[in-house]
Design a protein around this motif. Sequence first.
Motif, short mmCIF file in Angstrom:
data_model
loop_
_atom_site.label_atom_id
_atom_site.label_comp_id
_atom_site.label_asym_id
_atom_site.label_seq_id
_atom_site.Cartn_x
_atom_site.Cartn_y
_atom_site.Cartn_z
N THR A 12 27.11 8.83 -14.42
CA THR A 12 27.01 7.64 -15.27
C THR A 12 27.57 7.98 -16.65
O THR A 12 27.34 9.08 -17.15
CB THR A 12 25.52 7.21 -15.44
N ARG B 75 19.44 5.70 -23.05
CA ARG B 75 20.40 4.66 -22.71
C ARG B 75 20.91 4.83 -21.28
O ARG B 75 20.96 3.90 -20.49
CB ARG B 75 21.56 4.70 -23.72
N ARG C 110 18.18 4.07 -18.66
CA ARG C 110 18.02 2.62 -18.45
C ARG C 110 19.16 2.08 -17.60
O ARG C 110 18.96 1.26 -16.72
CB ARG C 110 17.99 1.89 -19.80
N LYS C 111 20.37 2.55 -17.90
CA LYS C 111 21.54 2.07 -17.17
C LYS C 111 21.45 2.44 -15.69
O LYS C 111 21.76 1.63 -14.82
CB LYS C 111 22.79 2.68 -17.80
N ARG C 112 21.00 3.66 -15.43
CA ARG C 112 20.89 4.11 -14.05
C ARG C 112 19.79 3.35 -13.32
O ARG C 112 19.93 3.02 -12.14
CB ARG C 112 20.61 5.62 -14.01
N GLN C 113 18.69 3.05 -14.04
CA GLN C 113 17.61 2.26 -13.41
C GLN C 113 18.11 0.86 -13.08
O GLN C 113 17.83 0.32 -12.03
CB GLN C 113 16.39 2.21 -14.34
N ALA C 114 18.88 0.29 -14.00
CA ALA C 114 19.42 -1.05 -13.78
C ALA C 114 20.39 -1.07 -12.61
O ALA C 114 20.48 -2.04 -11.87
CB ALA C 114 20.11 -1.53 -15.05
N ASN C 115 21.09 0.04 -12.43
CA ASN C 115 22.06 0.13 -11.33
C ASN C 115 21.41 0.52 -10.01
O ASN C 115 22.07 0.59 -8.99
CB ASN C 115 23.15 1.17 -11.65
#
Length: 157
Positions: free
Chosen positions: A56, A146, A149-154
């Motif tokens: 990521t 950051r 969060r991005k990885r959780q969202a993905n």
Amino acid sequence: MLLAVIAVSLTVSVLVYLGLFGFAVSQYRSSREHAQSETVDPHEFSAKNRPETVYTSAELEYFDVLWKGEYGKWRASEYSANDTAYTYVHGPYCPHDEHALRIQTVSKWIVLSEHVWVCDACDRTYPYPDDEIGDGTIVERAMHRRIKRKRQANGSD
Ligand SMILES: [Zn+2]
């Protein structure tokens, strides 16, 4: 004889005076030069290597400048099975044009100086947070959050 003694002592005191004065000037100069040539490496905090295998990547504005981060493993994927993934931060970049910023020392009043980030592409400057940036882990932690969060969202782990 007395005259000669007076002449010699006068000469000696003048020489001592000049010597002290010269020493003071050279001390002042070298401290000035030291302040001017002092470098603050913006990349110093990241002792890690840039990951070869990137899962990521993310961007972050912190201290009013742009930082880029990658989350991944150090080695290429075929070797990295047992490696631990980590967050790697590089920058900062100009938020206006993404050009890499450099640090410059600017004189402030007469004896004080401060650091700024300078963009050579657009000549913008950004104040360097001497008192807050520390070793840069504050930026690294923000980037880590950051990316997390991005990885959780993905939906990745
Ligand atoms: Zn710029």
